[in-house]
Design a protein around this motif. Structure first.
Motif, mmCIF file in Angstrom:
data_model
loop_
_atom_site.group_PDB
_atom_site.id
_atom_site.type_symbol
_atom_site.label_atom_id
_atom_site.label_comp_id
_atom_site.label_asym_id
_atom_site.label_seq_id
_atom_site.Cartn_x
_atom_site.Cartn_y
_atom_site.Cartn_z
ATOM 1 N N THR A 254 54.332 59.523 105.286
ATOM 2 C CA THR A 254 54.739 59.029 105.976
ATOM 3 C C THR A 254 55.725 60.061 107.195
ATOM 4 O OG1 THR A 254 56.088 57.093 105.703
ATOM 5 C CG2 THR A 254 53.750 56.615 106.293
ATOM 6 N N THR A 255 55.678 60.344 108.183
ATOM 7 C CA THR A 255 57.317 61.075 109.210
ATOM 8 C C THR A 255 57.628 59.906 109.567
ATOM 9 O OG1 THR A 255 55.683 62.398 110.126
ATOM 10 C CG2 THR A 255 57.544 62.205 111.680
ATOM 11 N N GLU A 256 57.864 58.602 110.026
ATOM 12 C CA GLU A 256 58.724 57.829 110.569
ATOM 13 C C GLU A 256 59.422 57.402 109.716
ATOM 14 O OE1 GLU A 256 60.916 55.578 113.905
ATOM 15 O OE2 GLU A 256 59.105 57.209 114.105
ATOM 16 N N ASN A 257 60.712 56.896 109.569
ATOM 17 C CA ASN A 257 61.477 56.781 108.676
ATOM 18 C C ASN A 257 61.783 54.427 108.900
ATOM 19 O OD1 ASN A 257 62.847 56.086 106.020
ATOM 20 N ND2 ASN A 257 65.008 56.648 106.979
ATOM 21 N N VAL A 258 61.044 54.371 108.681
ATOM 22 C CA VAL A 258 60.308 52.613 109.013
ATOM 23 C C VAL A 258 60.715 51.699 107.248
ATOM 24 C CG1 VAL A 258 58.542 52.408 109.756
ATOM 25 C CG2 VAL A 258 60.047 50.429 110.445
ATOM 26 N N GLN A 259 61.724 51.057 107.256
ATOM 27 C CA GLN A 259 61.184 49.916 106.045
ATOM 28 C C GLN A 259 60.165 49.324 106.138
ATOM 29 O OE1 GLN A 259 64.523 48.312 104.079
ATOM 30 N NE2 GLN A 259 63.196 47.447 102.418
ATOM 31 N N CYS A 260 59.128 48.442 105.409
ATOM 32 C CA CYS A 260 58.590 47.401 105.653
ATOM 33 C C CYS A 260 58.512 46.452 104.833
ATOM 34 C CB CYS A 260 56.870 48.417 105.342
ATOM 35 S SG CYS A 260 55.959 49.533 106.799
ATOM 36 N N LEU A 261 58.661 44.952 105.628
ATOM 37 C CA LEU A 261 58.686 44.094 105.059
ATOM 38 C C LEU A 261 57.892 43.179 105.361
ATOM 39 C CD1 LEU A 261 62.464 43.359 105.424
ATOM 40 C CD2 LEU A 261 61.999 44.719 103.670
ATOM 41 N N HIS A 262 57.105 42.044 103.903
ATOM 42 C CA HIS A 262 56.842 41.038 104.258
ATOM 43 C C HIS A 262 57.328 39.005 103.211
ATOM 44 C CE1 HIS A 262 53.347 38.234 103.117
ATOM 45 N NE2 HIS A 262 53.173 37.920 104.380
ATOM 46 N N ASP A 263 57.490 38.454 103.918
ATOM 47 C CA ASP A 263 58.455 37.409 103.274
ATOM 48 C C ASP A 263 60.245 38.163 102.392
ATOM 49 O OD1 ASP A 263 56.848 35.597 103.983
ATOM 50 O OD2 ASP A 263 55.517 35.253 102.822
ATOM 51 N N SER A 264 60.375 38.900 104.017
ATOM 52 C CA SER A 264 62.161 39.747 103.173
ATOM 53 C C SER A 264 61.417 40.448 101.751
ATOM 54 C CB SER A 264 62.778 39.007 103.169
ATOM 55 O OG SER A 264 63.072 37.536 103.824
ATOM 56 N N MET A 265 60.646 40.932 101.574
ATOM 57 C CA MET A 265 60.149 41.433 99.937
ATOM 58 C C MET A 265 59.892 42.836 100.607
ATOM 59 S SD MET A 265 61.982 39.524 97.974
ATOM 60 C CE MET A 265 60.544 41.005 96.112
ATOM 61 N N PRO A 266 60.125 44.027 99.887
ATOM 62 C CA PRO A 266 59.530 45.120 100.784
ATOM 63 C C PRO A 266 58.054 45.149 100.020
ATOM 64 C CG PRO A 266 61.497 45.397 98.746
ATOM 65 C CD PRO A 266 61.074 43.850 98.573
ATOM 66 N N TYR A 267 57.415 46.038 101.318
ATOM 67 C CA TYR A 267 56.115 45.396 101.583
ATOM 68 C C TYR A 267 55.388 47.508 101.776
ATOM 69 C CZ TYR A 267 51.558 42.968 102.434
ATOM 70 O OH TYR A 267 50.372 42.615 102.659
ATOM 71 N N GLU A 268 54.421 47.612 101.824
ATOM 72 C CA GLU A 268 53.491 48.731 102.331
ATOM 73 C C GLU A 268 53.172 48.482 103.859
ATOM 74 O OE1 GLU A 268 49.906 50.184 99.879
ATOM 75 O OE2 GLU A 268 51.168 49.297 98.102
ATOM 76 N N HIS A 269 52.680 49.325 104.560
ATOM 77 C CA HIS A 269 51.794 49.847 105.438
ATOM 78 C C HIS A 269 50.249 49.511 105.584
ATOM 79 C CE1 HIS A 269 55.121 52.100 108.528
ATOM 80 N NE2 HIS A 269 55.086 52.967 107.973
ATOM 81 N N GLU A 270 50.183 48.467 107.122
ATOM 82 C CA GLU A 270 49.180 48.111 106.991
ATOM 83 C C GLU A 270 48.446 48.391 107.083
ATOM 84 O OE1 GLU A 270 46.288 46.531 111.133
ATOM 85 O OE2 GLU A 270 48.607 46.637 111.137
ATOM 86 N N GLY A 271 47.948 50.297 106.825
ATOM 87 C CA GLY A 271 47.401 50.781 106.466
ATOM 88 C C GLY A 271 47.610 52.641 107.452
ATOM 89 N N TYR A 272 46.245 53.090 107.342
ATOM 90 C CA TYR A 272 46.023 54.443 107.992
ATOM 91 C C TYR A 272 44.878 54.657 108.609
ATOM 92 C CZ TYR A 272 49.949 55.502 104.539
ATOM 93 O OH TYR A 272 50.941 54.851 103.609
ATOM 94 N N VAL A 273 44.734 54.860 109.532
ATOM 95 C CA VAL A 273 43.446 55.697 110.198
ATOM 96 C C VAL A 273 43.464 57.415 110.005
ATOM 97 C CG1 VAL A 273 42.456 55.967 112.680
ATOM 98 C CG2 VAL A 273 43.386 53.716 111.958
ATOM 99 N N MET A 274 42.393 57.331 109.342
ATOM 100 C CA MET A 274 41.660 58.652 108.880
ATOM 101 C C MET A 274 40.434 59.631 109.843
ATOM 102 S SD MET A 274 41.564 59.968 105.465
ATOM 103 C CE MET A 274 40.494 60.322 104.409
ATOM 104 N N SER A 275 40.962 60.803 109.906
ATOM 105 C CA SER A 275 39.638 61.156 110.846
ATOM 106 C C SER A 275 39.474 62.662 110.121
ATOM 107 C CB SER A 275 40.057 62.001 112.624
ATOM 108 O OG SER A 275 40.248 59.998 113.123
#
Length: 299
Positions: A254-275
């Protein structure tokens, strides 16, 4: 085509033999456009209506076939969205804040100004610094002369201004895992031996699969075959497409530098859209993100 509901690529095989063939072609394509699927809420449609040259904001209900909810004023927002005050408040902010450029766009609302972390839905997004402007993940531009007939152009990149931080949703597919060639060859081999569902059964099959995901159960081919009456080969192929998809996802950067968390724990992005030449699909680790999302909705 409107960006109202994208299919999971694995669900394409439920549409029959050609759907399965196309799913494999989609996953083996080397010419792809990819963007991050941010877990924002609500989805915001906004821009200048080419039919009257007026600026508007709305949710996906802008594209409703019957009761169209398009907001040209704050009064329109109060009238159309008073049943959900939180959505109305966000739309009021969007109406005052989003740039009034020509064109019609769609994005996901991430958060208001003044914080370095935001939880619009299931995932918390933590930025390196506090962002002092509204945050949007705009990803789609619409082309057409009327709202009704507009078609989506995916992977749009909006430009930041003083009032809005537009997240860079761009992403790239990196080096492909060597295991992909083996799995895609195996998938092609299996397809001729699969009994695919009748059109009338597709919707119920999706419901059955989602029940497994909602309850946190693995998509066991033997058990799904017993529950649905379809051959276990169908579900072996389904799981194989999921495995191929997730191997591709592991190579996406990914390009944007943002950290994903779920219940305060490191997490992945929801997903991607691909064409690519074989369509546009969402790539989501359903037994991770969709399960978490279902649990939030059910709580």
């Amino acid at each position: 085509m409107k960006n109202k509901h994208l299919e999971h690529i694995e669900d394409n095989i439920l549409a029959g033999k050609q759907g399965a063939v196309d799913a494999v072609k989609f996953l083996t394509s080397k010419e792809n456009k990819v963007s991050v699927k941010y877990d924002g809420a609500p989805a915001i449609v906004y821009g200048v209506n080419p039919e009257n040259n007026r600026f508007f904001v709305g949710t996906k209900s802008v594209f409703n076939k019957v009761k169209v909810k398009i907001n040209y004023t704050h009064d329109d927002i109060d009238r159309n969205h008073r049943a959900v005050p939180e959505v109305a408040t966000i739309l009021h902010t969007c109406f005052d804040t989003l740039p009034k450029n020509d064109g019609v766009y769609q994005g996901d609302f991430i958060g208001y100004a003044g914080s370095d972390n935001h939880t619009p839905n299931t995932i918390t997004y933590k930025f390196d610094d506090r962002i002092d402007s509204m945050i949007m993940a705009t990803h789609t531009k619409y082309i057409g002369n009327t709202i009704k007939d507009m078609n989506a152009q995916f992977h749009y990149r909006a430009t930041n201004d003083d009032n809005v931080h537009f997240i860079d949703t761009n992403a790239n597919v990196g080096k492909r895992n060597l295991k992909l060639d083996l799995l895609t060859t195996l998938a092609r081999t299996i397809i001729p031996f699969v009994k695919f569902p009748h059109d009338d059964d597709i919707a119920q099959l999706k419901v059955s699969i989602n029940k497994y995901i909602r309850s946190g159960r693995s998509l066991d081919a033997d058990q799904l075959a017993k529950d649905t009456g379809y051959s276990k080969n169908l579900f072996h192929l389904y799981n194989m497409i999921i495995e191929i998809k997730e191997l591709i996802m592991e190579g996406i950067t990914t390009t944007e530098n943002v950290q994903c968390l779920h219940d305060s724990m490191p997490y992945e992005h929801e997903g991607y859209v691909m064409s690519n030449d074989y369509g546009t699909f969402k790539l989501v680790k359903r037994q991770q993100f969709s399960y978490a999302n279902f649990q939030k909705c059910d709580s």
